[in-house]
Scaffold this active site. Structure first.
Site, PDB file in Angstrom:
ATOM      1  N   ASN A  46      18.848 -74.504  -7.530  1.00  0.00           N
ATOM      2  CA  ASN A  46      18.780 -73.044  -7.467  1.00  0.00           C
ATOM      3  C   ASN A  46      19.580 -72.435  -8.609  1.00  0.00           C
ATOM      4  OD1 ASN A  46      21.042 -74.030  -6.007  1.00  0.00           O
ATOM      5  ND2 ASN A  46      21.182 -72.188  -4.772  1.00  0.00           N
ATOM      6  N   ILE A  47      19.089 -71.315  -9.095  1.00  0.00           N
ATOM      7  CA  ILE A  47      19.671 -70.645 -10.267  1.00  0.00           C
ATOM      8  C   ILE A  47      19.826 -69.172  -9.910  1.00  0.00           C
ATOM      9  CG2 ILE A  47      19.388 -70.139 -12.720  1.00  0.00           C
ATOM     10  CD1 ILE A  47      17.367 -72.559 -12.786  1.00  0.00           C
ATOM     11  N   GLU A  48      21.068 -68.762  -9.667  1.00  0.00           N
ATOM     12  CA  GLU A  48      21.312 -67.382  -9.224  1.00  0.00           C
ATOM     13  C   GLU A  48      21.464 -66.436 -10.410  1.00  0.00           C
ATOM     14  OE1 GLU A  48      24.449 -67.569  -6.254  1.00  0.00           O
ATOM     15  OE2 GLU A  48      23.006 -68.411  -4.814  1.00  0.00           O
ATOM     16  N   CYS A  57      14.897 -70.343  -6.357  1.00  0.00           N
ATOM     17  CA  CYS A  57      15.249 -71.445  -5.467  1.00  0.00           C
ATOM     18  C   CYS A  57      15.011 -72.796  -6.147  1.00  0.00           C
ATOM     19  CB  CYS A  57      14.402 -71.397  -4.201  1.00  0.00           C
ATOM     20  SG  CYS A  57      14.763 -70.030  -3.106  1.00  0.00           S
ATOM     21  N   GLU A  59      13.423 -75.401  -5.044  1.00  0.00           N
ATOM     22  CA  GLU A  59      12.042 -75.883  -4.877  1.00  0.00           C
ATOM     23  C   GLU A  59      11.139 -75.262  -5.926  1.00  0.00           C
ATOM     24  OE1 GLU A  59      14.135 -74.576  -2.698  1.00  0.00           O
ATOM     25  OE2 GLU A  59      13.556 -74.988  -0.637  1.00  0.00           O
ATOM     26  N   CYS A  94      12.751 -71.699   1.972  1.00  0.00           N
ATOM     27  CA  CYS A  94      12.522 -70.301   2.351  1.00  0.00           C
ATOM     28  C   CYS A  94      11.021 -70.015   2.372  1.00  0.00           C
ATOM     29  CB  CYS A  94      13.253 -69.361   1.398  1.00  0.00           C
ATOM     30  SG  CYS A  94      12.398 -69.105  -0.179  1.00  0.00           S
ATOM     31  N   CYS A  97       9.196 -70.077  -1.027  1.00  0.00           N
ATOM     32  CA  CYS A  97       8.948 -71.444  -1.529  1.00  0.00           C
ATOM     33  C   CYS A  97       7.814 -72.113  -0.760  1.00  0.00           C
ATOM     34  CB  CYS A  97      10.223 -72.280  -1.459  1.00  0.00           C
ATOM     35  SG  CYS A  97      11.435 -71.758  -2.681  1.00  0.00           S
TER      36      CYS A  97
HETATM   37  N1  THU Z   1      17.862 -71.303  -1.778  1.00  0.00           N
HETATM   38  C1  THU Z   1      17.106 -72.304  -2.329  1.00  0.00           C
HETATM   39  O1  THU Z   1      17.379 -72.776  -3.440  1.00  0.00           O
HETATM   40  N2  THU Z   1      16.037 -72.765  -1.634  1.00  0.00           N
HETATM   41  C2  THU Z   1      15.640 -72.263  -0.430  1.00  0.00           C
HETATM   42  O2  THU Z   1      14.558 -72.564   0.022  1.00  0.00           O
HETATM   43  C3  THU Z   1      16.549 -71.391   0.328  1.00  0.00           C
HETATM   44  C4  THU Z   1      17.578 -70.707  -0.491  1.00  0.00           C
HETATM   45  C5  THU Z   1      19.008 -70.789  -2.543  1.00  0.00           C
HETATM   46  C6  THU Z   1      18.795 -69.405  -3.082  1.00  0.00           C
HETATM   47  C7  THU Z   1      20.223 -68.927  -3.236  1.00  0.00           C
HETATM   48  O3  THU Z   1      20.720 -69.360  -4.488  1.00  0.00           O
HETATM   49  C8  THU Z   1      20.987 -69.669  -2.149  1.00  0.00           C
HETATM   50  O4  THU Z   1      20.153 -70.726  -1.732  1.00  0.00           O
HETATM   51  C9  THU Z   1      21.335 -68.799  -0.964  1.00  0.00           C
HETATM   52  O5  THU Z   1      20.208 -68.154  -0.468  1.00  0.00           O
END
Ligand code: THU
Length: 140
Positions: A46-48, A57, A59, A94, A97
């Site tokens: 994941n890359i915020e 996300c 995935e 999520c 995804c």
């Molecule tokens: N996140 C994912 O990478 N995949 C998911 O399916 C659920 C959420 C990440 C997004 C964000 O960086 C962190 O988890 C909190 O939501």
């Protein structure tokens, strides 16, 4: 069907990806390992983002890496995640995804491995995680 060796490899690859997860806002680290039909494994984290909504996300990072290289057939994905990268429970994909998976994967065949460790994991089909999903077939 996925053999045990491949499941182990996908779990270890997804766990390695936690090292690259960029999460200055949530500190919730997610790693993914996506097995294509051609046998390649595409890795994702994941890359915020300071704007929050541009966050990607793990995935989708893996899927978009593959699709951007011309790969559109997939067998399975392993997803791991936890606060500060500590894995205590499953980190299910999520809704967004799951919808991206629906675009490229056969929901009855695509396998989603949710793992906490090499010993603790469960495998679901996309159909189980996205019942009555809307996909390309609905537009035909
Ligand atoms: N996140 C994912 O990478 N995949 C998911 O399916 C659920 C959420 C990440 C997004 C964000 O960086 C962190 O988890 C909190 O939501």
């Amino acid at each position: 069907m996925l053999d045990k060796k491949m499941i182990e490899k996908l779990i270890s690859t997804a766990i390695e990806q936690l090292n690259y997860s960029y999460t200055p806002y949530s500190d919730f680290k997610v790693g993914a390992a996506l097995l294509a039909e051609n046998g390649n494994i595409y890795k994702g984290c994941n890359i915020e983002n300071a704007g929050y909504t541009p966050t990607n996300c793990a995935e989708r990072t893996a899927f978009f890496k593959a699709v951007s290289e011309g790969v559109r057939g997939f067998q399975a994905i392993c997803v791991v995640g936890g606060k500060s990268g500590v894995l205590t429970e499953f980190a299910p994909p999520c809704g967004v995804c799951r919808q991206v998976m629906m675009e490229f994967c056969n929901p009855d065949k695509f396998q989603i491995i949710l793992a906490v460790s090499q010993e603790k994991y469960e495998i679901f089909t996309l159909r189980e995680l996205l019942p009555l999903g809307f996909g390309p077939g609905n537009l035909e």
